[in-house]
Design an enzyme around this catalytic site. Sequence first.
Site, PDB file in Angstrom:
ATOM      1  N   GLU A 126      72.615  66.374  37.016  1.00 24.13           N
ATOM      2  CA  GLU A 126      71.978  66.636  35.724  1.00 24.13           C
ATOM      3  C   GLU A 126      72.839  67.628  34.944  1.00 24.13           C
ATOM      4  O   GLU A 126      73.269  68.639  35.495  1.00 24.13           O
ATOM      5  CB  GLU A 126      70.571  67.216  35.913  1.00 24.13           C
ATOM      6  CG  GLU A 126      69.822  67.308  34.600  1.00 24.13           C
ATOM      7  CD  GLU A 126      68.374  67.780  34.757  1.00 24.13           C
ATOM      8  OE1 GLU A 126      67.681  67.891  33.738  1.00 24.13           O
ATOM      9  OE2 GLU A 126      67.942  68.046  35.896  1.00 24.13           O
ATOM     10  N   GLY A 266      69.615  77.159  39.052  1.00 25.06           N
ATOM     11  CA  GLY A 266      68.757  77.698  40.094  1.00 25.06           C
ATOM     12  C   GLY A 266      68.483  76.679  41.174  1.00 25.06           C
ATOM     13  O   GLY A 266      68.517  76.981  42.367  1.00 25.06           O
ATOM     14  N   ALA A 267      68.200  75.443  40.753  1.00 18.18           N
ATOM     15  CA  ALA A 267      67.901  74.374  41.698  1.00 18.18           C
ATOM     16  C   ALA A 267      67.869  73.066  40.941  1.00 18.18           C
ATOM     17  O   ALA A 267      67.896  73.033  39.703  1.00 18.18           O
ATOM     18  CB  ALA A 267      66.567  74.622  42.405  1.00 18.18           C
ATOM     19  N   MET A 268      67.779  71.959  41.683  1.00 20.93           N
ATOM     20  CA  MET A 268      67.784  70.632  41.070  1.00 20.93           C
ATOM     21  C   MET A 268      66.828  69.715  41.813  1.00 20.93           C
ATOM     22  O   MET A 268      66.851  69.651  43.039  1.00 20.93           O
ATOM     23  CB  MET A 268      69.208  70.057  41.088  1.00 20.93           C
ATOM     24  CG  MET A 268      69.307  68.663  40.515  1.00 20.93           C
ATOM     25  SD  MET A 268      68.766  68.609  38.793  1.00 20.93           S
ATOM     26  CE  MET A 268      68.199  66.921  38.681  1.00 20.93           C
ATOM     27  N   GLU A 269      66.023  68.969  41.053  1.00 23.89           N
ATOM     28  CA  GLU A 269      64.906  68.203  41.585  1.00 23.89           C
ATOM     29  C   GLU A 269      65.254  66.784  42.013  1.00 23.89           C
ATOM     30  O   GLU A 269      64.392  65.908  42.009  1.00 23.89           O
ATOM     31  CB  GLU A 269      63.776  68.149  40.549  1.00 23.89           C
ATOM     32  CG  GLU A 269      64.033  67.275  39.321  1.00 23.89           C
ATOM     33  CD  GLU A 269      64.659  67.988  38.146  1.00 23.89           C
ATOM     34  OE1 GLU A 269      64.612  67.461  37.031  1.00 23.89           O
ATOM     35  OE2 GLU A 269      65.198  69.098  38.362  1.00 23.89           O
ATOM     36  N   ASN A 270      66.485  66.513  42.406  1.00 23.83           N
ATOM     37  CA  ASN A 270      66.850  65.164  42.853  1.00 23.83           C
ATOM     38  C   ASN A 270      65.745  64.572  43.736  1.00 23.83           C
ATOM     39  O   ASN A 270      65.242  65.243  44.627  1.00 23.83           O
ATOM     40  CB  ASN A 270      68.143  65.198  43.663  1.00 23.83           C
ATOM     41  CG  ASN A 270      69.168  66.134  43.076  1.00 23.83           C
ATOM     42  OD1 ASN A 270      69.648  65.946  41.979  1.00 23.83           O
ATOM     43  ND2 ASN A 270      69.503  67.177  43.829  1.00 23.83           N
ATOM     44  N   HIS A 302      58.506  74.735  41.292  1.00 27.97           N
ATOM     45  CA  HIS A 302      58.991  74.049  40.092  1.00 27.97           C
ATOM     46  C   HIS A 302      59.691  72.740  40.467  1.00 27.97           C
ATOM     47  O   HIS A 302      59.382  71.686  39.901  1.00 27.97           O
ATOM     48  CB  HIS A 302      59.949  74.969  39.337  1.00 27.97           C
ATOM     49  CG  HIS A 302      60.495  74.385  38.080  1.00 27.97           C
ATOM     50  ND1 HIS A 302      59.926  74.609  36.848  1.00 27.97           N
ATOM     51  CD2 HIS A 302      61.557  73.564  37.851  1.00 27.97           C
ATOM     52  CE1 HIS A 302      60.612  73.963  35.922  1.00 27.97           C
ATOM     53  NE2 HIS A 302      61.615  73.321  36.509  1.00 27.97           N
ATOM     54  N   GLU A 303      60.612  72.807  41.406  1.00 21.88           N
ATOM     55  CA  GLU A 303      61.356  71.595  41.752  1.00 21.88           C
ATOM     56  C   GLU A 303      60.470  70.569  42.445  1.00 21.88           C
ATOM     57  O   GLU A 303      60.612  69.363  42.216  1.00 21.88           O
ATOM     58  CB  GLU A 303      62.569  71.949  42.628  1.00 21.88           C
ATOM     59  CG  GLU A 303      63.502  72.983  42.030  1.00 21.88           C
ATOM     60  CD  GLU A 303      63.957  72.668  40.612  1.00 21.88           C
ATOM     61  OE1 GLU A 303      64.035  71.471  40.253  1.00 21.88           O
ATOM     62  OE2 GLU A 303      64.243  73.611  39.860  1.00 21.88           O
ATOM     63  N   HIS A 306      58.428  68.690  39.933  1.00 24.72           N
ATOM     64  CA  HIS A 306      59.215  67.709  39.190  1.00 24.72           C
ATOM     65  C   HIS A 306      59.106  66.308  39.803  1.00 24.72           C
ATOM     66  O   HIS A 306      59.400  65.320  39.126  1.00 24.72           O
ATOM     67  CB  HIS A 306      60.689  68.117  39.180  1.00 24.72           C
ATOM     68  CG  HIS A 306      61.110  68.863  37.953  1.00 24.72           C
ATOM     69  ND1 HIS A 306      60.765  68.471  36.681  1.00 24.72           N
ATOM     70  CD2 HIS A 306      61.882  69.975  37.814  1.00 24.72           C
ATOM     71  CE1 HIS A 306      61.299  69.309  35.802  1.00 24.72           C
ATOM     72  NE2 HIS A 306      61.981  70.230  36.465  1.00 24.72           N
TER      73      HIS A 306
END
Length: 895
Positions: A126, A266-270, A302-303, A306
């Site tokens: 992303e 911070g992070a990624m919601e793959n 949060h992730e 998502h």
Amino acid sequence: MMLLREALAPMVRRQDYSAPAYRIRAVELTFDLDAAKTIVGSRLSVERDTALPVQPLRLDGEDLNLLRVLVDGQSVSFRHENGQLVIDAPAAEAFTLEIRNTIAPEKNTQLSGLYASGSGLFTQCEAEGFRRITYFLDRPDVMTVFTVTLRADKKKYPVLLSNGNLLEQGELANGKHFAKWHDPFPKPAYLFAVVAADLVAREQRVLSRSGKEHLLQVYVKRGDLDKTEHAMNSLIASMVWDEARFGLALDLERFMIVAVPDFNMGAMENKGLNLFNTKFVLANAATATDVDFDGIESVVAHEYFHNWTGNRVTCRDWFQLSLKEGLTVFRDQEFSMDMAGSPSARGVRRIGDVRVLRERQFPEDAGPMAHPVRPDAYQAIDNFYTATVYEKGSEVVRMMHTLVGREGFAAGMKLYFARHDGQAVTCDDFAQAMADANPDSALAANLELFKRWYAQAGTPRLQARGVWDAEARTWTLTLAQHNPPSPGQADKLPQLIPVALGLLKRDGTALPLQLAGEAEAGGTERVLVMTEATQSFTFVNVDAEVVPSLLRGFSAPVVLDDGLSDADLLVLLAHDTDAFNRWEAGQRLAANRIRAALAAPVEAPVVLDDAFIAAMRALLRDASLDAAFKELVLTLPSEIYLADQIEGIDPQRLHAVRESLIDQLAAALHADWAWAFEAHQVKVGYKPDAWQTGQRALANLALAMLVRHAVATGDPLWPGKAYQRFKDASNMTDRLGALEALVNAHAELAEPALARFHAQFKGEALVLDKWFMLQARAPERDGRVFARIQQLLQHPDFTLGNPNRARALLFSLTHFNPAAFHRLDAAGYAFWADKVLALDTANPQLASRYARALDRWRNLAEPYRSAAREAIARVAAKPDLSGDTHEIIQRALAD
């Protein structure tokens, strides 16, 4: 050169959106993984949209070495145009496209696409990173079912992960192995992920409410497994909460979190495989503070959230980014408040969220990067992962929640998923679902008006004035709204503003609220819905003058001018039942005194009055208030927040005034601070819960005040106590709090404490980040902090290559330490320009975020303003500036 750069990065406009001419229904990917050279093979099932005119297939690709292109097994002609692989329209409406290319992960310093971090390989796709892996329709409205086969050296990369469910794994020749993954849910390419590394996992199996079992895994490098318990507990809590609050259950057999040391975000919601910055995974009492534990809980939630608000329903285009981010920030904020428990703890959470909004998003709204929650145009989409899209977007969702209520919002969410599960949609679709699920609400009645929050940039100014008519026994509130001009938006229309309020008598008694025309009073709090530029509301049966408590809970993201006097604010500070407005009253009292001092001649003494000191003492000693709330009220407004409210700010003068008031508060309440420090010690085992966190926060604030006063008066007692606490602390919050007290007061014991801290934690990267950050954020005094930062640049443990380390030192100076950054000799601006250019050559995303430290240069007084502009112009003159950084600099210089 500017014109050339614009040609290289054309403006993308929301109004130009068109549906894709082709869809990729399924893709089979194979990776032969190696840090120096990874071979990527793709087999795409492509369909042409027969409702659209026949046109070439255009696939996005960047920094790829193309080896082969086949259509239905046959070679095909192709060409490259504007960063795309172009294939003339095949005759068939559906066909198989095979592509083979190579990439070099170890050379990928942008940390976008597939890159090397430590001894592992990781992805970040992303917003547009997948095109750095292979050619694809890299846009969020192309949703594809992915099947992925990973092959790699087993010794180097014993763990092979991708999205979805593991189908099979096994051994291959020459010491290699493979793993095959399948994600049954169609997703856009930005949600794709791959991990190949030597990792270990904390695992736990859990049951959903339906009785389905899921495997949860948190992967980290060897040696860090003892720091994963809190992340796992946060993940479980998130699952339980989302299913209980919204009926949203995990939809895959497993859910994986992987901690990555080099990560831009911070992070990624793959989908099913969330990649996290180590900062938001690793924590134990010895290495992480209460703030770290809180951040992990929030980001994990949060992730995870998502998975539905972003993955199952995603964005039609990147202009709709707040559809997923604003909504999911709201959801993680609600989760954190529910986890906090008590009303007071919930209020503390809300105050914290508003502080972030005001310090990050309000300045953005007032600067050159001002844009609507749903932007109209961009050159580099990475630049629009902003506080406006996230935090203000969350406030827009919160206003919907206010207008339809908790149950109405849940009904709207249910309708939203019933309509759009598996689709890529728009902000309008979400708003429509909320309105349709609540047809009798103020939202439904004013939906088009409400949607101006998505379309108009800027922070509305809300003026409020009340008039009491003693004879008629009425109190009339008149509200007027105005939104100042923003870049590209000179004249703005009125917006719907929900105003939560209560009315207090002078003794603090809450008044029952009854509007003219109503048969009876309806409680002591209500929400007024403002829909016009100016509106009046009359309350009846008001027998005495009242103090209005307006915008309770910060019910709308506006700047409020209610005309209240200090006497009125003291009433709210002492009696308001709304935690946010009680805190806000204290902040405004402090800000009023700082502004008054700034307006006085420079040689005039800055004196803190007895009324303010008495109010702060009473609040500190109030046994009915939570410690966490006291710490928030007793902390003066930040220089960042104050500077945004003052035209032509002199950062050095503001710093001097604020520091003087803190010194006086430290001296005047000396005995009270000593009591607070002793009375708020936690004498049980460490837990990062709301009560203990509040106790430690107030104790550390008290210690900081005591050390500050002691250094000023030459008393060695409290610096000695702080040093002893630093050495003996059983947790990082207390240890770092004591170290911070010494460093911020520039105590003599700060140097040996810093040396001891570094020696003790030199093997802990995240703790060393704190060490760098603490020194870079210390209050400036005689240029000492700026000089220290320049020395730290040469420290063996500093590197620009790791985003966390760069943020810890560089961002701490330019984004969070105004007095050290805004120097009369302009050395801070030269420093900024040097580092923007250095970062831009390797990591444009990080550089563009760093460059935003001078967004608000026009609000500076001279000579700062001219010096800042000169530094920005110097960066703009670099001929090969990246598109990401170029857009930020161009907007900053635009008239």
